[in-house]
Scaffold this active site. Structure first.
Site, short mmCIF file in Angstrom:
data_model
loop_
_atom_site.label_atom_id
_atom_site.label_comp_id
_atom_site.label_asym_id
_atom_site.label_seq_id
_atom_site.Cartn_x
_atom_site.Cartn_y
_atom_site.Cartn_z
N LYS A 65 5.09 5.04 -0.89
CA LYS A 65 4.64 6.34 -0.36
C LYS A 65 5.67 7.48 -0.57
O LYS A 65 5.81 7.97 -1.69
CB LYS A 65 4.26 6.17 1.12
CG LYS A 65 3.03 5.25 1.30
CD LYS A 65 2.60 5.12 2.72
CE LYS A 65 1.57 4.05 2.93
NZ LYS A 65 0.18 4.46 2.67
N ASP B 276 8.45 -4.28 6.20
CA ASP B 276 7.56 -3.49 5.35
C ASP B 276 7.66 -2.04 5.82
O ASP B 276 7.00 -1.64 6.78
CB ASP B 276 6.12 -4.01 5.46
CG ASP B 276 5.16 -3.14 4.66
OD1 ASP B 276 3.98 -3.52 4.53
OD2 ASP B 276 5.57 -2.07 4.17
N TYR C 90 -0.78 -4.18 8.25
CA TYR C 90 -1.37 -4.24 6.90
C TYR C 90 -0.24 -4.07 5.90
O TYR C 90 0.63 -3.20 6.08
CB TYR C 90 -2.40 -3.12 6.74
CG TYR C 90 -2.96 -2.96 5.34
CD1 TYR C 90 -2.64 -1.84 4.55
CD2 TYR C 90 -3.81 -3.92 4.79
CE1 TYR C 90 -3.15 -1.68 3.28
CE2 TYR C 90 -4.33 -3.76 3.50
CZ TYR C 90 -4.00 -2.65 2.75
OH TYR C 90 -4.49 -2.49 1.48
#
Ligand code: KE4
Length: 430
Positions: free
Chosen positions: A267, A239, A144
């Protein structure tokens, strides 16, 4: 069972916010029941509106690697806020954080800050297409990358076939440009590049996937992707929104010794405030506006509070022994969970990569999305509820990573292991 204050808050929230939440996974749809509403957080714990406390393995889905409300981060945010919350001009804080990112990621020669991981991956894909003049993007099942139209794609009928929209609102015309392949399947990647020679702009991959649950890359898989993309004139995008600053100070790419062309971060980079970033080879990043023709912008990109929180966080991570101690805690947790399951006769697989882990209710190895999908999600839902009753908050989905933080001391790990064995006996074994 959530307390009365959380329940009444959730009742009102459901009238005002879709599903009563600001992001779908928080609604507990995959595990049942209603989410508790957090009032404050400190160290390894969350405290809800009804005064219950939970050992937290969600960690805001990754950012809280230091634990919640770390004094250095709180001070950095407070001091910066006293000087203003957003300037709309460059500030030294962006330079300070950029310097720290580039020092940790040799593949990143230039970096652009954005406000979420989604913005980072969306921008990296646009840059890859702009730089190569090609349209096709390759991603992997179970990975994702945020809610980017081009990446909200479900696997088509078979490997190397074009994706189908993963959600209404994404046009076929967009997903026809995205190929979705099985993770850890290098043959499928080679086949895709053969079938679509000269047309693939980039491969985007979570080098250590956390979004199907944790599934470490098989030996040679990432190296193979590097070789295939280099020889095909396509870009390799890592990613590292989850793995960046988590798998090691330099993310998964430092751990595996692989140099992607572009990297997406988020994050931990913002220490709990909204931050994303993408960066990589200078010749690529110089194509980004205003220097180059590939447009990307953001009102709050480089926000001073978020930069200050990120700087304070990365400086704490740089302390000697930080990662060794974090990984030891995660190793003890994984071993304790496995021992408890063995003792209770429940088939589980615990995948771990550093301080990331997932307990799958599966008897066989979990090496890709297909095998992860064979997990018993009903058992996970019962386990999740039983753990919550015992004061342990796990991600409310079988297909998410558990995040251990520096604030998870031996006592929290032991309490979690004890709760897990009890939860398996009470809610799962039957
Ligand atoms: P955000 O736009 O949510 O900041 O980042 C998107 C993203 C990009 N890349 C990876 C590898 C990610 O894991 C994410 C976001 N992760 C999810 C949890 N699996 C965030 C939680 C949520 O969606 O509420």
């Amino acid at each position: 069972m959530t307390g009365p204050k959380s329940r009444s808050l959730f009742d009102e929230a459901q009238r005002l916010l879709p599903g009563g939440v600001s992001s779908p996974v928080r609604a507990f749809r995959a595990v049942g029941g209603a989410p508790f509403f957090t009032e404050r957080a400190a160290g390894a714990r969350l405290f809800d509106a009804d005064g219950n406390s939970y050992i937290d393995y969600v960690g805001s889905w990754g950012p809280m690697i230091l634990g919640h409300a770390h004094p250095a981060v709180v001070a950095a945010i407070a001091e910066t806020a006293a000087r203003g919350s957003s300037f709309g001009t460059p500030s030294y804080l962006e330079v300070e954080l950029a310097r720290r990112v580039i020092a940790r990621f040799p593949s990143i020669e230039m970096v652009r800050f954005v406000s979420s991981g989604t913005e980072a991956t969306m921008s990296a894909v646009r840059l890859a297409r702009g730089a190569t003049g090609r349209d096709l993007i390759v991603k992997f099942d179970g990975c994702y990358h945020g809610h980017v139209d081009a990446l909200l794609v479900r696997a088509g009928s078979g490997p190397a076939t074009f994706g189908i929209p993963g959600t209404p609102g994404v046009p076929e015309s967009v997903t026809r440009q995205t190929l979705t392949l099985p993770f850890n399947d290098l043959a499928a990647a080679r086949d895709a590049f053969t079938r679509h020679e000269g047309k693939i702009a980039a491969v985007i991959v979570e080098p250590i996937p956390g979004n199907m649950g944790v599934v470490p890359p098989g030996a040679g898989f990432l190296e193979g992707l590097r070789e295939i993309t280099s020889s095909a004139g396509a870009l390799l995008i890592f990613d590292e929104v989850i793995s960046g600053f988590r798998a090691s100070p330099g993310g998964a790419q430092a751990l595996f010794g692989i140099r992607p062309d572009l990297t997406c971060l988020g994050k931990i980079l913002g220490g709990g405030l909204p931050v994303g970033a993408y960066g990589g080879r200078r010749d690529l990043m110089e194509r980004i506006s205003p220097l180059g023709p590939v447009y990307q912008a953001g009102t709050l990109s480089g926000n001073p509070l978020a930069m200050a929180a990120g700087i304070a966080t990365l400086d704490q991570l740089a302390k000697p022994g930080f990662y060794e101690s974090l990984d030891r805690a995660a190793e003890a947790l994984a071993a304790g969970l496995e021992a408890g399951a063995r003792a209770e006769g429940v088939a589980v697989r615990v995948n771990r990569a550093g301080s990331l882990l997932t307990l799958f209710f599966a008897a066989d190895p979990v090496t890709d999305f297909a095998s992860a999908s064979r997990s018993d999600t009903q058992r996970f839902a019962r386990y999740h509820g039983a753990m919550l009753e015992r004061g342990v908050f796990l991600p409310p989905s079988q297909f998410e990573a558990w995040f251990v933080s520096a604030a998870h001391a031996e006592s929290e790990i032991e309490e979690t292991v004890r709760a897990s064995r009890e939860a398996l006996a009470a809610a799962v074994r039957s």
